[in-house]
Design an enzyme around this catalytic site. Sequence first.
Site, short mmCIF file in Angstrom:
data_model
loop_
_atom_site.label_atom_id
_atom_site.label_comp_id
_atom_site.label_asym_id
_atom_site.label_seq_id
_atom_site.Cartn_x
_atom_site.Cartn_y
_atom_site.Cartn_z
N CYS A 1 102.86 18.09 -15.08
CA CYS A 1 103.20 18.68 -13.79
C CYS A 1 104.46 18.02 -13.22
O CYS A 1 105.55 18.27 -13.72
CB CYS A 1 102.02 18.60 -12.83
SG CYS A 1 102.17 19.71 -11.41
N HIS A 37 97.87 21.31 -16.06
CA HIS A 37 97.06 20.09 -16.06
C HIS A 37 96.01 20.16 -17.18
O HIS A 37 94.88 20.59 -16.95
CB HIS A 37 96.36 19.91 -14.71
CG HIS A 37 97.27 19.52 -13.60
ND1 HIS A 37 97.49 18.21 -13.25
CD2 HIS A 37 98.02 20.28 -12.77
CE1 HIS A 37 98.34 18.17 -12.23
NE2 HIS A 37 98.68 19.40 -11.93
N GLU A 70 94.30 17.90 -18.50
CA GLU A 70 93.20 16.95 -18.37
C GLU A 70 91.91 17.60 -17.87
O GLU A 70 90.82 17.11 -18.14
CB GLU A 70 93.60 15.80 -17.42
CG GLU A 70 93.82 16.18 -15.96
CD GLU A 70 95.25 16.55 -15.66
OE1 GLU A 70 95.66 16.42 -14.47
OE2 GLU A 70 95.98 16.97 -16.58
#
Length: 646
Positions: free
Chosen positions: A492, A619, A621
């Site tokens: 990001c 993102h 994750e």
Amino acid sequence: RGGGEPVHKLFDVIREDFGDPDLPLTLESIVGDEVSVVSPQIVHAYAWGTGSGRQLKVGSVVYPVAVVGERGIAAQELNLTPRKRHIAEASRDLSTKYVVVTGGVVSGIGKGVTASSIGMLIKAAGYRVTAVKIDPYINMDAGTMSPFEHGEVYVLDDGGEADLDLGNYERFMDLNLSRDNNITTGKIYQHILERERKGDYLGKTVQVVPHVTNTIQEWIERVAHAPADGRPGAPDVCVIELGGTVGDIESMPFIEALRQFQWKVGRDNVAFFHVSLVPVVGAVGEEKTKPTQHSVQSLRAMGISPDFLVCRSTRPLDDKTKEKLAMFCHVPEDQCVGMHDVSNIYRVPLLIEQAGTLDKLLARLEMPRHPTTVLDEWGSLAELVDHLSTPVNIAIVGKYTSLGDAYLSVTKALNHASYACERKLVLTWIEATALEPDMEKTDASGYMKAWSDLRAADGVLVPGGFGDRGVEGKILAANYARTNGVPFFGICLGFQVAVIEYARSVLGWQDAHSAEFDEKTRHPVVMFMPEISKTHMGGTMRLGLRRTVLQSNKCLAARLYGGVTLIEERHRHRYEVNPEYVQQFNHSGLEFVGQDVQGERMEIFELKGHRYYVGCQYHPEFKSRPNKPSPLFLGLLLAASKQPLP
């Protein structure tokens, strides 16, 4: 064979099992009130339709049939063969069950991990689960909260910005939850006030009881029946975690709603867990039960009597302590579970299972246990984590490094990747501002330590964030990794600062910057690109699951993702790489190999000639799981540990 084999072959197997070659068998289809016979000549691929029910008549006995698969695979995904007799088993006529987790004494003692572990264990018993987190704060969601206030903002597929506990639920139970799985006081009151303005309450006085409590119950029941595992049909069990501690004024309406809810759905369909602290004090290390006693007393005074006590402590509970808690808390002694500190988080469900809690919970809810391999796999993971010894050092350069929870999903994703690489993850936290030249003037030792830590790292990760503090330090970290061949991964804002650094250092645009931080720059390589959506909330924020198209299946990102060229990942940002500059970047070696489906928004870059210099706007994750690490995190760990990349 398989889907092309007729049903009468299955009948032959059943007759063989019963030892009666003449046993009359009939497969029937049920549509509404009508029952019709399914021809035994129909092949399996058409016999087990999803648009109607099925029942099997064996002699004079009728068995309801559910089409299931090994470890919960949907029927349409199976290659059915007659000897897979598990495809036709008696369906379980179960109401939805609920497990409620409350907390007492202090916050932050592990309610979220406890709720996640219980859900994982129920799944290991062969059931489908979902989860609800109740946050009694008045905010609508966690989206506007500072990471220092509440930890990271966890983003869901539908763009919901939620409490980080939903991340624990998704990782432990392998779910994909929605914004409705996170209930807040703000959401409840907004819903009620909107109805009141519409006149839905027909002029009645709107009150906490019954209107607020009814809304909470209706919300829970609605979400509990929504699948979160990608399969059709309602889950078997819903795990509900009530945030905060018993006695908080904000949580009173929720406790009252849950008190009523247990009788609404049936007391036999609800189990209450209360997580409390048993401190060890004094020179002799005495375990004190009074805080837990008072906490349970308060909970019972509000109409909820816990079925299980989960007692957090630094060491295993003494038997005498359990006996005392059972006596004063009105809980069976064998349902007082000691949860002491363990070597890694994956041992928590195993600790609960070793105490016999899963079997007692299933008995409490009248649910038979079904064999699966989930616990064996989980135990293997816990053993692997404990025995990793070869270190790999990853430096995280961010602005919230003083609070680990601010980057919780990032650290979890790094851990997941380290397990796949069989390396012991060592995290080095570097405050981005400490790398900036101004820090050398104000704190020379801090400046030197930050740069020393960065140079000692095997890989560098710059995570997302908002605001201009530390941006120049992140740019310096990206420059160091690029010019020294150190594996780098930018997420990001980390993706954007790497683009800015490249524009300044390689393309020669010294004033290049993001329009977010410098509106007057002549080279706004990152610009404001709002996304206005009628179906996704969040104003101008690009939130939730979006598709990324990889330009070639030969690029590193595609190889890490298993050769696919279309991926879906979660986003949370407003600014994008400026499309006007993309051609210059591509021609100079920083290639944008991933774009959105319209080709307007840049999603992934790779640097030619560098072992691993990768960034992504999304993102990744948030979709990483312990046994399924995020591909780009895995690439970073492989490169940092000098293992071959795909």
